[in-house]
Design a protein around this motif. Structure first.
Motif, PDB file in Angstrom:
ATOM      1  N   VAL A 265       0.717  -1.213   0.055  1.00 51.53           N
ATOM      2  CA  VAL A 265      -0.105   0.096  -0.123  1.00 51.53           C
ATOM      3  C   VAL A 265       0.737   1.370  -0.006  1.00 51.53           C
ATOM      4  CG1 VAL A 265      -1.604   1.390   1.335  1.00 51.53           C
ATOM      5  CG2 VAL A 265      -1.846  -1.100   1.156  1.00 51.53           C
ATOM      6  N   VAL A 266       1.926   1.269   0.828  1.00 50.78           N
ATOM      7  CA  VAL A 266       2.613   2.515   0.959  1.00 50.78           C
ATOM      8  C   VAL A 266       3.545   2.596  -0.363  1.00 50.78           C
ATOM      9  CG1 VAL A 266       4.826   3.421   1.905  1.00 50.78           C
ATOM     10  CG2 VAL A 266       3.152   2.074   3.510  1.00 50.78           C
ATOM     11  N   MET A 267       4.146   1.660  -0.949  1.00 48.83           N
ATOM     12  CA  MET A 267       4.733   1.750  -2.231  1.00 48.83           C
ATOM     13  C   MET A 267       3.800   2.029  -3.411  1.00 48.83           C
ATOM     14  SD  MET A 267       8.024   1.222  -1.757  1.00 48.83           S
ATOM     15  CE  MET A 267       8.344   0.626  -3.608  1.00 48.83           C
ATOM     16  N   THR A 268       2.521   1.564  -3.178  1.00 47.95           N
ATOM     17  CA  THR A 268       1.832   1.913  -4.584  1.00 47.95           C
ATOM     18  C   THR A 268       1.163   3.223  -4.309  1.00 47.95           C
ATOM     19  OG1 THR A 268       0.995  -0.351  -4.607  1.00 47.95           O
ATOM     20  CG2 THR A 268      -0.404   0.996  -5.748  1.00 47.95           C
ATOM     21  N   LEU A 269       0.641   3.519  -3.155  1.00 47.22           N
ATOM     22  CA  LEU A 269       0.045   4.934  -2.719  1.00 47.22           C
ATOM     23  C   LEU A 269       0.937   6.036  -2.654  1.00 47.22           C
ATOM     24  CD1 LEU A 269      -2.979   3.518  -0.612  1.00 47.22           C
ATOM     25  CD2 LEU A 269      -2.990   4.099  -3.313  1.00 47.22           C
ATOM     26  N   LEU A 270       2.246   5.888  -2.092  1.00 44.64           N
ATOM     27  CA  LEU A 270       3.154   6.870  -1.655  1.00 44.64           C
ATOM     28  C   LEU A 270       4.471   7.089  -2.611  1.00 44.64           C
ATOM     29  CD1 LEU A 270       3.263   9.481   0.107  1.00 44.64           C
ATOM     30  CD2 LEU A 270       4.276   8.071   1.835  1.00 44.64           C
ATOM     31  N   VAL A 271       5.183   5.941  -2.280  1.00 48.39           N
ATOM     32  CA  VAL A 271       6.445   6.073  -2.840  1.00 48.39           C
ATOM     33  C   VAL A 271       6.678   6.236  -4.351  1.00 48.39           C
ATOM     34  CG1 VAL A 271       8.882   4.661  -3.087  1.00 48.39           C
ATOM     35  CG2 VAL A 271       7.303   4.677  -0.807  1.00 48.39           C
ATOM     36  N   ALA A 272       5.642   5.430  -4.920  1.00 46.51           N
ATOM     37  CA  ALA A 272       5.804   5.349  -6.519  1.00 46.51           C
ATOM     38  C   ALA A 272       5.244   6.355  -7.344  1.00 46.51           C
ATOM     39  CB  ALA A 272       4.635   4.094  -7.053  1.00 46.51           C
ATOM     40  N   PRO A 273       4.154   7.023  -6.635  1.00 45.35           N
ATOM     41  CA  PRO A 273       3.750   8.397  -7.083  1.00 45.35           C
ATOM     42  C   PRO A 273       4.996   9.673  -6.804  1.00 45.35           C
ATOM     43  CG  PRO A 273       2.039   7.637  -6.189  1.00 45.35           C
ATOM     44  CD  PRO A 273       3.156   6.881  -5.736  1.00 45.35           C
ATOM     45  N   VAL A 274       5.528   9.583  -5.656  1.00 44.27           N
ATOM     46  CA  VAL A 274       6.476  10.450  -5.291  1.00 44.27           C
ATOM     47  C   VAL A 274       7.769  10.293  -6.190  1.00 44.27           C
ATOM     48  CG1 VAL A 274       8.080  11.151  -3.720  1.00 44.27           C
ATOM     49  CG2 VAL A 274       5.845  10.933  -3.186  1.00 44.27           C
ATOM     50  N   SER A 275       8.158   8.790  -6.294  1.00 42.86           N
ATOM     51  CA  SER A 275       9.501   8.700  -7.328  1.00 42.86           C
ATOM     52  C   SER A 275       9.022   9.107  -8.726  1.00 42.86           C
ATOM     53  CB  SER A 275       9.671   7.150  -7.275  1.00 42.86           C
ATOM     54  OG  SER A 275      10.844   6.953  -7.982  1.00 42.86           O
ATOM     55  N   GLY A 276       7.762   8.692  -9.275  1.00 38.36           N
ATOM     56  CA  GLY A 276       7.532   9.401 -10.587  1.00 38.36           C
ATOM     57  C   GLY A 276       7.539  10.664 -10.703  1.00 38.36           C
ATOM     58  N   LEU A 277       6.897  11.390  -9.773  1.00 37.56           N
ATOM     59  CA  LEU A 277       6.773  12.838  -9.964  1.00 37.56           C
ATOM     60  C   LEU A 277       8.414  13.401  -9.746  1.00 37.56           C
ATOM     61  CD1 LEU A 277       5.461  15.685  -9.458  1.00 37.56           C
ATOM     62  CD2 LEU A 277       5.779  15.397  -7.227  1.00 37.56           C
ATOM     63  N   TYR A 278       9.260  12.886  -8.890  1.00 37.87           N
ATOM     64  CA  TYR A 278      10.631  13.393  -8.870  1.00 37.87           C
ATOM     65  C   TYR A 278      11.372  12.964 -10.334  1.00 37.87           C
ATOM     66  CZ  TYR A 278      15.605  13.884  -7.583  1.00 37.87           C
ATOM     67  OH  TYR A 278      17.029  13.957  -7.634  1.00 37.87           O
ATOM     68  N   ARG A 279      11.247  11.744 -10.826  1.00 33.43           N
ATOM     69  CA  ARG A 279      12.044  11.260 -11.794  1.00 33.43           C
ATOM     70  C   ARG A 279      11.592  12.024 -13.197  1.00 33.43           C
ATOM     71  NH1 ARG A 279      11.453   6.723 -10.993  1.00 33.43           N
ATOM     72  NH2 ARG A 279       9.793   6.009 -12.211  1.00 33.43           N
ATOM     73  N   ARG A 280      10.037  12.136 -13.299  1.00 33.40           N
ATOM     74  CA  ARG A 280       9.358  12.538 -14.673  1.00 33.40           C
ATOM     75  C   ARG A 280       9.595  14.365 -14.576  1.00 33.40           C
ATOM     76  NH1 ARG A 280      10.200   8.603 -17.912  1.00 33.40           N
ATOM     77  NH2 ARG A 280       9.533   6.566 -17.116  1.00 33.40           N
ATOM     78  N   VAL A 281       9.278  14.789 -13.451  1.00 36.69           N
ATOM     79  CA  VAL A 281       9.134  16.231 -13.180  1.00 36.69           C
ATOM     80  C   VAL A 281      10.267  17.096 -12.685  1.00 36.69           C
ATOM     81  CG1 VAL A 281       7.699  17.919 -12.466  1.00 36.69           C
ATOM     82  CG2 VAL A 281       6.584  15.984 -13.231  1.00 36.69           C
ATOM     83  N   LEU A 282      10.496  16.687 -11.373  1.00 36.80           N
ATOM     84  CA  LEU A 282      11.337  17.492 -10.537  1.00 36.80           C
ATOM     85  C   LEU A 282      12.841  17.469 -11.115  1.00 36.80           C
ATOM     86  CD1 LEU A 282      10.091  16.852  -6.970  1.00 36.80           C
ATOM     87  CD2 LEU A 282       9.505  18.714  -8.396  1.00 36.80           C
ATOM     88  N   ALA A 283      13.316  16.294 -11.462  1.00 41.05           N
ATOM     89  CA  ALA A 283      14.688  16.188 -11.826  1.00 41.05           C
ATOM     90  C   ALA A 283      15.015  16.858 -13.164  1.00 41.05           C
ATOM     91  CB  ALA A 283      15.177  14.336 -11.837  1.00 41.05           C
TER      92      ALA A 283
END
Length: 420
Positions: A265-283
């Motif tokens: 649940v944590v990986m699906t609802l929190l880590v994966a969106p934050v990682s995608g946001l960092y990798r696709r947008v912030l970086a």
């Protein structure tokens, strides 16, 4: 796999080993406005920074370094040199005088202390205490020990030896046989009264009683308890242990399941969106902003350097060149005229005045010295004091008229007979 990793060859040209494909048109379309906006923001900052750097360098070269040299010179002249002179001329002689005075006072105090505290007690010990103790106490005690105590001790030792021999004979011939007979009788009496009855009681009463009690305890207590432990308690304990292990495995399995579910649940609802946001947008945004700031900073540096050169060119042609022309065509000739017409004659006159003043002081000093000598001669008396004069060298001596020394006057020969 090795063929796929090798770089592809296109005719005679080869792609670089770390070649990366470029970004798309959308990224390039967004990158250019971002860099323009960053350049507009960074350019004033870079120009202000370059202006501050140039101002700081000019202030360091024109103001701070001369000010530092001046302060260093003032500190050396006003602080260091007076302190050195004070140390060399005042503190050092004062310290030497205080050291000498302290040494003298210390020697005086040592002598006084020795005279007051050491020498009287030493004399008292040497000339009073030692003779009194030696001749008033030690000598009588030694005489008393040699003349009285030693013979008395010898007599007492002889008397003790005689008494000891008598007591030893009495113990050996009388007390030892009587003691042995008494010990034998007492041992026989104790054996008849206590040992034999106690041995009979132990053998015929206590041992059979203990054997019976042991048999009863074994058959009535130990064997039933062993059967109960083996047939009842051990199976019951095994069952309880098996049930507790089963419950523990179930609890561990349930905890693992809950932990896996929570982690999913944590990986699906929190880590994966934050990682995608960092990798696709912030970086990408951060990289583009950093690259834009770097490019804008370099471009602003070129613009600032060009503006600085333009300002320097204008300052030279508007201020520097006219000032140089005025200095070269006006100030330099005027300075030469002032130097040749005013400064050099004034310097020459000052030098002549200084020479005249030194000559006058020298004459006055010689007059005062002559007057002091005359006054001393008038008060004390004595022959005339020869006046100091320049040393006159002897003429060049020749051997009569036979020598041919140029510019040398012949001097008469001196007879040794006349000298004697």
């Amino acid at each position: 796999m090795d063929q796929e990793k090798r770089p592809r060859v296109y005719g005679r040209h080869q792609a670089p080993a770390h070649y990366e494909t470029g970004d798309g048109c959308l990224t390039t379309f967004i990158r250019i406005p971002v860099r323009i906006v960053v350049l507009v923001v960074v350019l004033p900052v870079r120009m202000v920074w370059d202006a501050l750097v140039a101002t700081a360098r000019a202030a360091d070269r024109v103001l701070l370094r001369p000010l530092g040299r001046s302060l260093s010179w003032l500190g050396r002249v006003l602080v260091v040199v007076p302190l050195v002179r004070l140390y060399e001329s005042v503190l050092t002689p004062l310290g030497h005088g205080l050291r000498w005075l302290a040494a003298v006072v210390g020697q005086g105090l040592l002598w006084l202390g020795a005279a007051v505290f050491v020498w009287p007690w030493s004399a008292l010990w040497r000339y009073v205490v030692v003779p009194v103790v030696r001749y008033g106490i030690v000598a009588p005690v030694v005489w008393f020990h040699r003349a009285v105590l030693t013979p008395l001790g010898h007599a007492l030792r002889w008397l003790a030896a005689v008494v000891g021999h008598g007591l030893s004979w009495m113990y050996r011939e009388m007390l030892t046989p009587a003691g042995r007979r008494a010990v034998t009788a007492l041992r026989l009496l104790l054996t008849v009264l206590f040992v034999r009855p106690a041995a009979g009681v132990r053998r015929y009463l206590l041992v059979p009683l203990a054997t019976a009690v042991t048999w009863l305890v074994e058959h009535l207590v130990v064997l039933p308890l062993a059967w109960t432990y083996r047939e009842l308690v051990t199976p019951l304990g095994h069952g309880v242990a098996w049930l507790a292990a089963l419950l523990a495995r179930g609890a561990v399995a349930a905890a693992r399941g809950l932990g896996a579910a929570a982690a999913w649940v944590v990986m699906t609802l929190l880590v994966a969106p934050v990682s995608g946001l960092y990798r696709r947008v912030l970086a990408p945004v951060g990289r583009e902003v950093a690259a834009a700031v770097g490019v804008a900073w370099r471009i602003a540096g070129f613009v600032s350097r060009a503006v600085g050169r333009a300002i320097s060119w204008l300052a030279w042609h508007l201020i520097g060149a006219p000032a140089a022309w005025v200095y070269r065509t006006v100030c330099t000739p005027v300075g030469h005229v002032v130097r040749d017409a005013v400064w050099v004659p004034a310097k020459r006159a000052a030098v002549e005045a200084g020479r005249a003043a030194r000559s006058a002081l020298r004459s006055a000093r010689e007059t005062v010295r002559q007057a002091r000598r005359d006054a001393w001669r008038a008060l004390v008396g004595g022959g005339p004091v020869p006046e100091p004069r320049e040393p006159v060298g002897r003429l060049a001596r020749t051997l009569g008229s036979t020598t041919t020394v140029p510019s040398a006057a012949p001097e008469p020969e001196i007879s040794l007979r006349k000298q004697g």
